[in-house]
Write an enzyme that holds these catalytic residues in place. Structure first.
Site, PDB file in Angstrom:
ATOM      1  N   ASP A 139      -6.785  -1.941   1.778  1.00 41.88           N
ATOM      2  CA  ASP A 139      -7.279  -1.225   2.792  1.00 41.88           C
ATOM      3  C   ASP A 139      -8.014  -1.912   3.872  1.00 41.88           C
ATOM      4  OD1 ASP A 139      -7.959   1.347   3.741  1.00 41.88           O
ATOM      5  OD2 ASP A 139      -9.892   1.499   2.851  1.00 41.88           O
ATOM      6  N   ARG A 151       0.916  -1.127  -0.073  1.00 41.24           N
ATOM      7  CA  ARG A 151      -0.106  -0.041   0.188  1.00 41.24           C
ATOM      8  C   ARG A 151       1.018   1.255   0.033  1.00 41.24           C
ATOM      9  NH1 ARG A 151      -5.100   2.186   3.163  1.00 41.24           N
ATOM     10  NH2 ARG A 151      -5.028   3.925   2.347  1.00 41.24           N
ATOM     11  N   ARG A 211      -5.998   1.760  -4.313  1.00 42.75           N
ATOM     12  CA  ARG A 211      -5.073   1.171  -3.422  1.00 42.75           C
ATOM     13  C   ARG A 211      -5.024  -0.384  -3.634  1.00 42.75           C
ATOM     14  NH1 ARG A 211      -8.348   3.874   1.351  1.00 42.75           N
ATOM     15  NH2 ARG A 211      -8.066   5.398  -0.188  1.00 42.75           N
ATOM     16  N   ASP A 262      -9.939  -1.465   7.335  1.00 45.69           N
ATOM     17  CA  ASP A 262     -10.556  -0.243   8.407  1.00 45.69           C
ATOM     18  C   ASP A 262     -10.956  -1.068   9.625  1.00 45.69           C
ATOM     19  OD1 ASP A 262     -10.091   1.898   6.744  1.00 45.69           O
ATOM     20  OD2 ASP A 262     -12.117   1.626   5.654  1.00 45.69           O
TER      21      ASP A 262
END
Length: 159
Positions: free
Chosen positions: A95, A83, A92, A97
């Site tokens: 990712d 990344r 990207r 989260d």
């Protein structure tokens, strides 16, 4: 152990392959078990125009890692996947989260829990409700209740 949910996404390279690798990396974290992983969904990218579609999923973990320690581990997994942090909401390779961490509610310079955009994103709520419809999102309701408040999701399964 606290119930934790992590959103996964990628839209560069081979997104589904990268999400599978990320799940293996999550499972390798100390004091952590991957309990469930949703189906993979295709969603239109948010942000700069011209991006490829995203592959999105949600993983349910049980971990004794504290939220900020887990956040550091997620960032390390992203970095190991290649990344590059550049343009906000840009394309990207991976990712991750941190969506929720048990009943933790916090807002610091590094971390906000629950994730501040969780209740607005069908690409998070649909896979979350798939694996844990009654998951309690502190201060917001259950995953299925939040999903019901959104317009009909336009996601399709990743093929």
């Amino acid at each position: 152990m606290p119930e934790v949910f992590v959103g996964l996404g990628a839209n560069l390279g081979e997104p589904a392959v990268q999400l599978h690798a990320a799940v293996r990396s999550l499972a390798a974290l100390p004091q952590t078990q991957v309990k469930k992983v949703s189906s993979f969904y295709r969603s239109t990218a948010i942000g700069p125009a011209g991006q490829p579609d995203y592959c999105n999923a949600v993983a349910q973990l049980e971990t004794t890692l504290k939220p900020e320690v887990l956040l550091d581990a997620l960032l390390a997994i992203e970095d190991a996947a290649g990344r590059v942090r550049g343009e906000r909401w840009g394309a990207r390779v991976l990712d991750l989260d941190l969506l929720t961490h048990g009943d933790t509610v916090c807002s610091t310079a590094r971390l906000t829990l629950p994730h501040p955009a969780l209740a607005e994103r069908d690409f998070v709520l649909l896979p979350l409700a798939e694996i844990a419809p009654e998951a309690h999102i502190p201060g917001l309701g259950t995953a299925s209740e939040l999903l019901a408040r959104l317009p009909t999701p336009r996601l399709v399964h990743w093929t």
